[in-house]
Design an enzyme around this catalytic site. Structure first.
Site, PDB file in Angstrom:
ATOM      1  N   ASN A   1      41.844  39.503  40.153  1.00 10.80           N
ATOM      2  CA  ASN A   1      42.279  38.677  39.019  1.00 10.80           C
ATOM      3  C   ASN A   1      42.574  39.495  37.759  1.00 10.80           C
ATOM      4  O   ASN A   1      43.439  39.112  36.973  1.00 10.80           O
ATOM      5  CB  ASN A   1      41.175  37.644  38.732  1.00 10.80           C
ATOM      6  CG  ASN A   1      41.340  36.981  37.393  1.00 10.80           C
ATOM      7  OD1 ASN A   1      42.187  36.100  37.222  1.00 10.80           O
ATOM      8  ND2 ASN A   1      40.556  37.419  36.401  1.00 10.80           N
TER       9      ASN A   1
ATOM     10  N   TYR B   1      55.458  43.378  33.044  1.00 12.17           N
ATOM     11  CA  TYR B   1      54.477  42.429  33.606  1.00 12.17           C
ATOM     12  C   TYR B   1      55.072  41.735  34.829  1.00 12.17           C
ATOM     13  O   TYR B   1      54.447  41.656  35.891  1.00 12.17           O
ATOM     14  CB  TYR B   1      54.111  41.405  32.532  1.00 12.17           C
ATOM     15  CG  TYR B   1      53.158  40.338  33.002  1.00 12.17           C
ATOM     16  CD1 TYR B   1      51.794  40.575  33.095  1.00 12.17           C
ATOM     17  CD2 TYR B   1      53.629  39.073  33.371  1.00 12.17           C
ATOM     18  CE1 TYR B   1      50.923  39.586  33.532  1.00 12.17           C
ATOM     19  CE2 TYR B   1      52.761  38.081  33.802  1.00 12.17           C
ATOM     20  CZ  TYR B   1      51.407  38.346  33.881  1.00 12.17           C
ATOM     21  OH  TYR B   1      50.554  37.374  34.324  1.00 12.17           O
TER      22      TYR B   1
HETATM   23  N1  LIG Z   1      47.325  33.375  31.318  1.00  4.22           N
HETATM   24  C1  LIG Z   1      48.470  33.188  31.969  1.00  4.22           C
HETATM   25  O1  LIG Z   1      49.417  32.584  31.447  1.00  4.22           O
HETATM   26  C2  LIG Z   1      48.628  33.691  33.377  1.00  4.22           C
HETATM   27  C3  LIG Z   1      49.690  33.162  34.151  1.00  4.22           C
HETATM   28  C4  LIG Z   1      49.864  33.621  35.448  1.00  4.22           C
HETATM   29  C5  LIG Z   1      49.011  34.590  35.955  1.00  4.22           C
HETATM   30  N2  LIG Z   1      48.009  35.091  35.185  1.00  4.22           N
HETATM   31  C6  LIG Z   1      47.184  36.156  35.755  1.00  4.22           C
HETATM   32  O2  LIG Z   1      45.843  35.708  35.868  1.00  4.22           O
HETATM   33  C7  LIG Z   1      44.954  36.822  35.732  1.00  4.22           C
HETATM   34  C8  LIG Z   1      43.904  36.518  34.696  1.00  4.22           C
HETATM   35  O3  LIG Z   1      44.546  36.289  33.444  1.00  4.22           O
HETATM   36  P1  LIG Z   1      43.855  35.523  32.220  1.00  4.22           P
HETATM   37  O4  LIG Z   1      44.894  34.635  31.667  1.00  4.22           O
HETATM   38  O5  LIG Z   1      42.548  34.978  32.611  1.00  4.22           O
HETATM   39  O6  LIG Z   1      43.682  36.760  31.208  1.00  4.22           O
HETATM   40  P2  LIG Z   1      42.532  37.082  30.152  1.00  4.22           P
HETATM   41  O7  LIG Z   1      43.145  38.086  29.245  1.00  4.22           O
HETATM   42  O8  LIG Z   1      41.972  35.833  29.587  1.00  4.22           O
HETATM   43  O9  LIG Z   1      41.410  37.778  31.047  1.00  4.22           O
HETATM   44  C9  LIG Z   1      41.643  38.976  31.729  1.00  4.22           C
HETATM   45  C10 LIG Z   1      40.334  39.672  32.001  1.00  4.22           C
HETATM   46  O10 LIG Z   1      40.644  40.903  32.665  1.00  4.22           O
HETATM   47  C11 LIG Z   1      39.849  41.919  32.085  1.00  4.22           C
HETATM   48  N3  LIG Z   1      40.465  43.232  32.282  1.00  4.22           N
HETATM   49  C12 LIG Z   1      41.521  43.771  31.620  1.00  4.22           C
HETATM   50  N4  LIG Z   1      41.762  45.015  32.047  1.00  4.22           N
HETATM   51  C13 LIG Z   1      40.843  45.270  33.018  1.00  4.22           C
HETATM   52  C14 LIG Z   1      40.582  46.384  33.845  1.00  4.22           C
HETATM   53  N5  LIG Z   1      41.306  47.520  33.742  1.00  4.22           N
HETATM   54  N6  LIG Z   1      39.579  46.312  34.734  1.00  4.22           N
HETATM   55  C15 LIG Z   1      38.826  45.178  34.821  1.00  4.22           C
HETATM   56  N7  LIG Z   1      39.013  44.099  34.065  1.00  4.22           N
HETATM   57  C16 LIG Z   1      40.008  44.145  33.169  1.00  4.22           C
HETATM   58  C17 LIG Z   1      39.744  41.548  30.618  1.00  4.22           C
HETATM   59  O11 LIG Z   1      38.662  42.196  29.988  1.00  4.22           O
HETATM   60  C18 LIG Z   1      39.587  40.040  30.700  1.00  4.22           C
HETATM   61  O12 LIG Z   1      38.240  39.661  30.799  1.00  4.22           O
HETATM   62  C19 LIG Z   1      45.839  38.029  35.393  1.00  4.22           C
HETATM   63  O13 LIG Z   1      46.095  38.781  36.554  1.00  4.22           O
HETATM   64  C20 LIG Z   1      47.104  37.386  34.879  1.00  4.22           C
HETATM   65  O14 LIG Z   1      48.222  38.231  35.028  1.00  4.22           O
HETATM   66  C21 LIG Z   1      47.784  34.650  33.919  1.00  4.22           C
END
Ligand SMILES: NC(=O)c1ccc[n+]([C@@H]2O[C@H](COP(=O)([O-])OP(=O)(O)OC[C@H]3O[C@@H](n4cnc5c(N)ncnc54)[C@H](O)[C@@H]3O)[C@@H](O)[C@H]2O)c1
Length: 256
Positions: free
Chosen positions: A84, A149
Site C-alpha cells: 500500500n 505517479y
Molecule cells: N489517495 C488517493 O487518492 C489514492 C488513489 C488511488 C490509489 N492510492 C494509493 O493508495 C496507497 C495509499 O495512499 P494514501 O492515500 O493512503 O496515502 P497517504 O499519504 O495517506 O499514506 C501513505 C502512507 O505511506 C507511507 N510511506 C510513504 N513512503 C513510504 C516508504 N518509503 N516506506 C513505507 N511507507 C511509506 C506514509 O508515511 C503514509 O503513512 C498509495 O499506494 C496510493 O498511491 C491513493
C-alpha cells in the site's frame, strides 16, 4: 492459528484503515511505515496481539526484518501482503524536480517489487495466500500532471498481472486495486484539472473494505484488477471498449 496480513504504509490513510479492518476481522496484523508517530498511534489502536514497525519499502533488508517480526508469531506463514505504501507529486512534469520523480518510482515501484520478492517464500508455504497491490485509476490512461505517479501505477499493474499468472501454481492470487481519488493526506490541497473535474469521493474506509473483499475466497475466480468506486468502475469499463483515440479524447477533456 489466526490469519496474518502485512500492510505497508500502515501509519495513515488507506493503510491504517486497512490495518484496522483486518484486525477487526481477527487477523494478526503487521503494520509497517516510515512514520514513527503514526506507527505509535496505530500500535495503540491495534493492541499487543499485532506487530508494528519501521520499514522503508525501498530497503530490501528492512523487508526481511519486517517479515521476520510478523511471521515469528504466525508459524512462518503469511496469508496476505498488502503493498500500500505510496507517494505522489502532482504538477507539470518539467516543473517537478527529477529527484522527486525518481523517488516516486523507487517507493511506488521498487517498494512493491521488494515486497513481492521478500514475501514470496512465506506466501508460498501458506494455503490460499493473496497479494493486494494499491494501483490507481491513473493506471487506466496516463495522467497529465501526475505523469510519474501514473507511470508508477502502470508498473504496478504489469507486475500484478504477471505475478498473478506466475504464482497461480503456488496457490497465490495477486490483485490490483484501482481507486480514483481518495480523501487522504496524499491528495490534501491537490488542485489539478482531474480533481477539479472528478472530485474526491472515496474514503480510506471504502478502500480498506475493498482490500478486505479482494481476499475473500469468491474473488479467486474474479478478475485481477478491481476498480473501487462507481467512477473508477465506469472509467475501467469504458476503457475496455473504447478505441484508443476515444480514450485519449476523454482523458484530454477530464484533465484539461
Ligand atoms: N489517495 C488517493 O487518492 C489514492 C488513489 C488511488 C490509489 N492510492 C494509493 O493508495 C496507497 C495509499 O495512499 P494514501 O492515500 O493512503 O496515502 P497517504 O499519504 O495517506 O499514506 C501513505 C502512507 O505511506 C507511507 N510511506 C510513504 N513512503 C513510504 C516508504 N518509503 N516506506 C513505507 N511507507 C511509506 C506514509 O508515511 C503514509 O503513512 C498509495 O499506494 C496510493 O498511491 C491513493
Amino acid at each position: 492459528m489466526s490469519k496474518s496480513v502485512l500492510i505497508t504504509g500502515a501509519a495513515a490513510g488507506i493503510g491504517r484503515a486497512t490495518a484496522l479492518r483486518f484486525a477487526a476481522a481477527g487477523y494478526i496484523v503487521g503494520g509497517f511505515d516510515v512514520d514513527r508517530d503514526g506507527l505509535a498511534a496505530l500500535a495503540a489502536d491495534l493492541g499487543s496481539r499485532h506487530v508494528t514497525g519501521e520499514l522503508d519499502v525501498r530497503d530490501a533488508d528492512g523487508w526481511r526484518a519486517a517479515l521476520d517480526a510478523l511471521t515469528s508469531r504466525t508459524g512462518g506463514e503469511l496469508d496476505v501482503l498488502v503493498n500500500n505504501a505510496g507517494i505522489l507529486r502532482s504538477g507539470r512534469f518539467a516543473e517537478i524536480p527529477l529527484a522527486d520523480q525518481q523517488r516516486i518510482i523507487e517507493v511506488n515501484v521498487t517498494g512493491v517489487l521488494n515486497g513481492c520478492h521478500a514475501a514470496y517464500p512465506y506466501l508460498k508455504r501458506t494455503q490460499g495466500a493473496h497479494v493486494v497491490n494499491l494501483a490507481s485509476a491513473s493506471a487506466i490512461y496516463g495522467q497529465p500532471e501526475l505523469a510519474a505517479y501514473s507511470a508508477s501505477k502502470f508498473a504496478v499493474r504489469g507486475l500484478t498481472e504477471a505475478l498473478d499468472l506466475e504464482w497461480a501454481g503456488d496457490d497465490i492470487t495477486v490483485r490490483a486495486l484501482w481507486p480514483l481519488f481518495v480523501n487522504t493526506a496524499m491528495v490534501d490541497g491537490m488542485d489539478i484539472a482531474s480533481t477539479r473535474s472528478l472530485g474526491i469521493r472515496l474514503t480510506a474506509d471504502d478502500v480498506a473494505e475493498a482490500v478486505y473483499d479482494a481476499v475473500q475466497p469468491r474473488r479467486r475466480l474474479g478478475g485481477v484488477h478491481i476498480a473501487v468506486g462507481r467512477q473508477a468502475k465506469l472509467m475501467r469499463a469504458a476503457s475496455d471498449i473504447a478505441p484508443s483515440w476515444m480514450s485519449r479524447l476523454v482523458n484530454k477533456r477530464l484533465t484539461s
